[in-house]
Design a protein around this motif. Structure first.
Motif, PDB file in Angstrom:
ATOM      1  N   SER A 196     -23.065 -26.723   3.280  1.00 57.39           N
ATOM      2  CA  SER A 196     -23.200 -27.590   2.111  1.00 57.39           C
ATOM      3  C   SER A 196     -22.034 -27.353   1.155  1.00 57.39           C
ATOM      4  O   SER A 196     -21.237 -26.433   1.333  1.00 57.39           O
ATOM      5  CB  SER A 196     -24.511 -27.290   1.382  1.00 57.39           C
ATOM      6  N   ARG A 197     -21.956 -28.191   0.136  1.00 63.95           N
ATOM      7  CA  ARG A 197     -20.920 -28.036  -0.888  1.00 63.95           C
ATOM      8  C   ARG A 197     -21.035 -26.670  -1.556  1.00 63.95           C
ATOM      9  O   ARG A 197     -20.030 -26.028  -1.854  1.00 63.95           O
ATOM     10  CB  ARG A 197     -21.053 -29.148  -1.941  1.00 63.95           C
ATOM     11  N   GLU A 198     -22.276 -26.227  -1.779  1.00 60.41           N
ATOM     12  CA  GLU A 198     -22.500 -24.954  -2.468  1.00 60.41           C
ATOM     13  C   GLU A 198     -21.961 -23.763  -1.661  1.00 60.41           C
ATOM     14  O   GLU A 198     -21.674 -22.711  -2.245  1.00 60.41           O
ATOM     15  CB  GLU A 198     -23.998 -24.756  -2.720  1.00 60.41           C
ATOM     16  N   GLU A 199     -21.842 -23.905  -0.357  1.00 62.30           N
ATOM     17  CA  GLU A 199     -21.355 -22.804   0.465  1.00 62.30           C
ATOM     18  C   GLU A 199     -19.835 -22.749   0.564  1.00 62.30           C
ATOM     19  O   GLU A 199     -19.274 -21.785   1.078  1.00 62.30           O
ATOM     20  CB  GLU A 199     -21.956 -22.889   1.879  1.00 62.30           C
ATOM     21  N   ILE A 200     -19.153 -23.783   0.089  1.00 64.00           N
ATOM     22  CA  ILE A 200     -17.691 -23.772   0.122  1.00 64.00           C
ATOM     23  C   ILE A 200     -17.200 -22.855  -0.992  1.00 64.00           C
ATOM     24  O   ILE A 200     -17.539 -23.051  -2.164  1.00 64.00           O
ATOM     25  CB  ILE A 200     -17.110 -25.184  -0.068  1.00 64.00           C
ATOM     26  N   PRO A 201     -16.410 -21.828  -0.692  1.00 66.06           N
ATOM     27  CA  PRO A 201     -15.934 -20.897  -1.726  1.00 66.06           C
ATOM     28  C   PRO A 201     -15.194 -21.622  -2.851  1.00 66.06           C
ATOM     29  O   PRO A 201     -14.459 -22.590  -2.607  1.00 66.06           O
ATOM     30  CB  PRO A 201     -14.986 -19.970  -0.950  1.00 66.06           C
ATOM     31  N   ALA A 202     -15.397 -21.153  -4.072  1.00 64.17           N
ATOM     32  CA  ALA A 202     -14.772 -21.784  -5.244  1.00 64.17           C
ATOM     33  C   ALA A 202     -13.261 -21.834  -5.110  1.00 64.17           C
ATOM     34  O   ALA A 202     -12.628 -22.833  -5.488  1.00 64.17           O
ATOM     35  CB  ALA A 202     -15.176 -21.026  -6.508  1.00 64.17           C
ATOM     36  N   GLU A 203     -12.672 -20.780  -4.534  1.00 66.89           N
ATOM     37  CA  GLU A 203     -11.214 -20.756  -4.421  1.00 66.89           C
ATOM     38  C   GLU A 203     -10.706 -21.832  -3.461  1.00 66.89           C
ATOM     39  O   GLU A 203      -9.598 -22.356  -3.631  1.00 66.89           O
ATOM     40  CB  GLU A 203     -10.716 -19.380  -3.971  1.00 66.89           C
ATOM     41  N   VAL A 204     -11.524 -22.182  -2.484  1.00 68.30           N
ATOM     42  CA  VAL A 204     -11.139 -23.252  -1.547  1.00 68.30           C
ATOM     43  C   VAL A 204     -11.125 -24.592  -2.275  1.00 68.30           C
ATOM     44  O   VAL A 204     -10.182 -25.383  -2.140  1.00 68.30           O
ATOM     45  CB  VAL A 204     -12.096 -23.298  -0.344  1.00 68.30           C
ATOM     46  N   LEU A 205     -12.164 -24.845  -3.064  1.00 73.78           N
ATOM     47  CA  LEU A 205     -12.220 -26.095  -3.822  1.00 73.78           C
ATOM     48  C   LEU A 205     -11.120 -26.153  -4.875  1.00 73.78           C
ATOM     49  O   LEU A 205     -10.509 -27.218  -5.089  1.00 73.78           O
ATOM     50  CB  LEU A 205     -13.596 -26.241  -4.483  1.00 73.78           C
ATOM     51  N   ASP A 206     -10.850 -25.028  -5.538  1.00 71.30           N
ATOM     52  CA  ASP A 206      -9.776 -24.991  -6.541  1.00 71.30           C
ATOM     53  C   ASP A 206      -8.426 -25.306  -5.901  1.00 71.30           C
ATOM     54  O   ASP A 206      -7.605 -26.025  -6.481  1.00 71.30           O
ATOM     55  CB  ASP A 206      -9.711 -23.612  -7.213  1.00 71.30           C
ATOM     56  N   GLU A 208      -7.966 -27.114  -3.207  1.00 72.69           N
ATOM     57  CA  GLU A 208      -7.951 -28.536  -2.883  1.00 72.69           C
ATOM     58  C   GLU A 208      -7.648 -29.385  -4.121  1.00 72.69           C
ATOM     59  O   GLU A 208      -6.956 -30.400  -4.036  1.00 72.69           O
ATOM     60  CB  GLU A 208      -9.297 -28.961  -2.279  1.00 72.69           C
ATOM     61  N   ARG A 209      -8.167 -28.952  -5.268  1.00 72.74           N
ATOM     62  CA  ARG A 209      -7.876 -29.674  -6.514  1.00 72.74           C
ATOM     63  C   ARG A 209      -6.387 -29.606  -6.837  1.00 72.74           C
ATOM     64  O   ARG A 209      -5.782 -30.601  -7.254  1.00 72.74           O
ATOM     65  CB  ARG A 209      -8.687 -29.090  -7.668  1.00 72.74           C
ATOM     66  N   ARG A 210      -5.794 -28.432  -6.659  1.00 72.59           N
ATOM     67  CA  ARG A 210      -4.359 -28.289  -6.937  1.00 72.59           C
ATOM     68  C   ARG A 210      -3.535 -29.189  -6.020  1.00 72.59           C
ATOM     69  O   ARG A 210      -2.592 -29.846  -6.464  1.00 72.59           O
ATOM     70  CB  ARG A 210      -3.938 -26.828  -6.758  1.00 72.59           C
ATOM     71  N   ILE A 211      -3.925 -29.207  -4.743  1.00 70.26           N
ATOM     72  CA  ILE A 211      -3.199 -30.038  -3.786  1.00 70.26           C
ATOM     73  C   ILE A 211      -3.379 -31.518  -4.117  1.00 70.26           C
ATOM     74  O   ILE A 211      -2.416 -32.299  -4.095  1.00 70.26           O
ATOM     75  CB  ILE A 211      -3.697 -29.758  -2.344  1.00 70.26           C
ATOM     76  N   ALA A 212      -4.604 -31.896  -4.463  1.00 69.09           N
ATOM     77  CA  ALA A 212      -4.888 -33.292  -4.786  1.00 69.09           C
ATOM     78  C   ALA A 212      -4.109 -33.737  -6.026  1.00 69.09           C
ATOM     79  O   ALA A 212      -3.562 -34.850  -6.067  1.00 69.09           O
ATOM     80  CB  ALA A 212      -6.384 -33.487  -5.003  1.00 69.09           C
ATOM     81  N   ALA A 214      -1.291 -32.367  -7.243  1.00 68.89           N
ATOM     82  CA  ALA A 214       0.138 -32.396  -6.934  1.00 68.89           C
ATOM     83  C   ALA A 214       0.486 -33.633  -6.106  1.00 68.89           C
ATOM     84  O   ALA A 214       1.533 -34.273  -6.331  1.00 68.89           O
ATOM     85  CB  ALA A 214       0.536 -31.134  -6.180  1.00 68.89           C
ATOM     86  N   THR A 215      -0.383 -33.984  -5.177  1.00 64.93           N
ATOM     87  CA  THR A 215      -0.153 -35.162  -4.349  1.00 64.93           C
ATOM     88  C   THR A 215      -0.197 -36.432  -5.185  1.00 64.93           C
ATOM     89  O   THR A 215       0.652 -37.331  -5.026  1.00 64.93           O
ATOM     90  CB  THR A 215      -1.213 -35.247  -3.231  1.00 64.93           C
ATOM     91  N   ALA A 216      -1.179 -36.520  -6.081  1.00 64.45           N
ATOM     92  CA  ALA A 216      -1.309 -37.700  -6.936  1.00 64.45           C
ATOM     93  C   ALA A 216      -0.095 -37.852  -7.850  1.00 64.45           C
ATOM     94  O   ALA A 216       0.403 -38.973  -8.047  1.00 64.45           O
ATOM     95  CB  ALA A 216      -2.585 -37.606  -7.769  1.00 64.45           C
ATOM     96  N   ARG A 217       0.395 -36.760  -8.389  1.00 61.24           N
ATOM     97  CA  ARG A 217       1.598 -36.811  -9.241  1.00 61.24           C
ATOM     98  C   ARG A 217       2.806 -37.254  -8.414  1.00 61.24           C
ATOM     99  O   ARG A 217       3.638 -38.055  -8.887  1.00 61.24           O
ATOM    100  CB  ARG A 217       1.861 -35.448  -9.881  1.00 61.24           C
ATOM    101  N   GLU A 218       2.916 -36.729  -7.204  1.00 62.49           N
ATOM    102  CA  GLU A 218       4.025 -37.099  -6.318  1.00 62.49           C
ATOM    103  C   GLU A 218       3.985 -38.588  -5.994  1.00 62.49           C
ATOM    104  O   GLU A 218       5.027 -39.228  -5.816  1.00 62.49           O
ATOM    105  CB  GLU A 218       3.936 -36.273  -5.022  1.00 62.49           C
ATOM    106  N   VAL A 230      -8.360 -36.875  -8.546  1.00 74.21           N
ATOM    107  CA  VAL A 230      -8.486 -35.519  -8.007  1.00 74.21           C
ATOM    108  C   VAL A 230      -9.913 -35.249  -7.536  1.00 74.21           C
ATOM    109  O   VAL A 230     -10.143 -34.764  -6.421  1.00 74.21           O
ATOM    110  CB  VAL A 230      -8.054 -34.475  -9.050  1.00 74.21           C
ATOM    111  N   GLU A 231     -10.889 -35.553  -8.396  1.00 70.42           N
ATOM    112  CA  GLU A 231     -12.279 -35.299  -8.013  1.00 70.42           C
ATOM    113  C   GLU A 231     -12.702 -36.158  -6.829  1.00 70.42           C
ATOM    114  O   GLU A 231     -13.499 -35.724  -5.984  1.00 70.42           O
ATOM    115  CB  GLU A 231     -13.209 -35.530  -9.206  1.00 70.42           C
ATOM    116  N   GLY A 232     -12.174 -37.369  -6.749  1.00 68.08           N
ATOM    117  CA  GLY A 232     -12.482 -38.230  -5.612  1.00 68.08           C
ATOM    118  C   GLY A 232     -11.978 -37.629  -4.305  1.00 68.08           C
ATOM    119  O   GLY A 232     -12.663 -37.668  -3.275  1.00 68.08           O
ATOM    120  N   ARG A 233     -10.783 -37.044  -4.372  1.00 70.69           N
ATOM    121  CA  ARG A 233     -10.218 -36.447  -3.165  1.00 70.69           C
ATOM    122  C   ARG A 233     -10.923 -35.142  -2.801  1.00 70.69           C
ATOM    123  O   ARG A 233     -11.074 -34.825  -1.617  1.00 70.69           O
ATOM    124  CB  ARG A 233      -8.715 -36.242  -3.347  1.00 70.69           C
TER     125      ARG A 233
END
Length: 277
Positions: A196-206, A208-212, A214-218, A230-233
């Protein structure tokens, strides 16, 4: 030169899993006696175990064992698909699954150090298989569910001539064979990494947010739109990796969670093994 036929070589390969040239040499040395050739290959195999340590064991099989509310999944690796499809190799994998079911080792290191029979550790048992089959054999991993819940498996063959290369074991909080099989098949096909979403480590989601972001800015997205993008991605990432949020393989209008809810059961946990992955 000893007198033996291609059929003798084939028979020796089937008995031992050894390579063609090794079988020919053994038959030469045994003067065509297949039984003596088997012994020679075993002796030479024991000597060659150390030499095979550096080889790549990326083929193999996944086997399962379900007994009541207890389930075991085992991955055993070898070097070639020829050995993987042999009865002796699969028998070794099944013996290891039975050993895990009986002893419940804490992890793979504990399993390898345990005695599978008096005076013989699992590692020694695997080394004997290594010698007898003439290839590097690796007991890579296992999983065991034995908390008293309903357990079922789905085993998938990627090649009809080979043993299962993908195995999925699921644990539900109530018995429902159809749902268990369906969800296990779904997991085999889509390969989710988390329950589930709750089992995904916070650092993994963080990350993904950084990548999302950076990609959106690019891509030149408007600054004001970044948070929503970002949240959509990130949500898309969760749907790709958390099984409960994925569209169900048998009915993509429903999520796996919805299918479980309709059946009145909960997916407690799952494990998915793919040979070599």
């Amino acid at each position: 030169m000893a007198n033996f036929s291609a059929a003798d070589v084939k028979k020796l390969r089937e008995l031992t899993g050894a390579g063609m040239m090794d079988c020919k040499k053994a038959l030469d040395e045994s003067e065509g006696d297949v039984e003596k050739a088997v012994e020679l290959l075993r002796i030479k195999g024991q000597k060659g175990v150390a030499k095979r340590e550096g080889r790549d064991a990326s083929n193999g099989a996944v086997v399962s064992l379900i007994e009541g509310t207890s389930g075991v999944l085992v991955e055993l690796n070898c070097e070639t698909d020829f050995v993987a499809k042999g009865d002796r190799f699969v028998a070794v994998a099944n013996e290891l699954a039975a050993f895990v079911a009986k002893t419940s080792p804490a992890d793979i290191d504990a399993a390898l150090a345990s005695e599978i029979e008096p005076g013989k550790t699992v590692q020694q048992f695997v080394d004997e298989a290594n010698a007898g089959l003439g290839e590097k054999i690796v007991f890579r991993r296992f999983a065991q569910f034995n908390d008293g819940n309903y357990v079922n498996v789905y085993m998938h063959r990627t090649d009809p001539d080979l043993p299962p290369a993908i195995g999925v074991m699921v644990e539900l909080d109530g018995e429902n064979e159809d749902v268990a099989k369906g969800v296990a098949q779904h997991i085999a096909a889509f390969g989710p990494n988390f329950l589930s979403r709750e089992e995904i480590p916070a650092e993994v989601l963080d990350n993904e947010r950084r990548i999302a972001e950076a990609t959106a800015r690019e891509e030149g997205k408007p600054e004001a739109a970044l948070p929503k993008i970002v949240e959509g991605r990130v949500t898309g990432f969760v749907k790709e990796n958390a099984v409960l949020e994925q569209a169900y393989a048998r009915d993509n209008k429903k999520t796996v969670q919805q299918v479980l809810n309709e059946a009145g059961v909960k997916l407690v946990r799952f494990v998915r093994f793919r040979v070599g992955a």
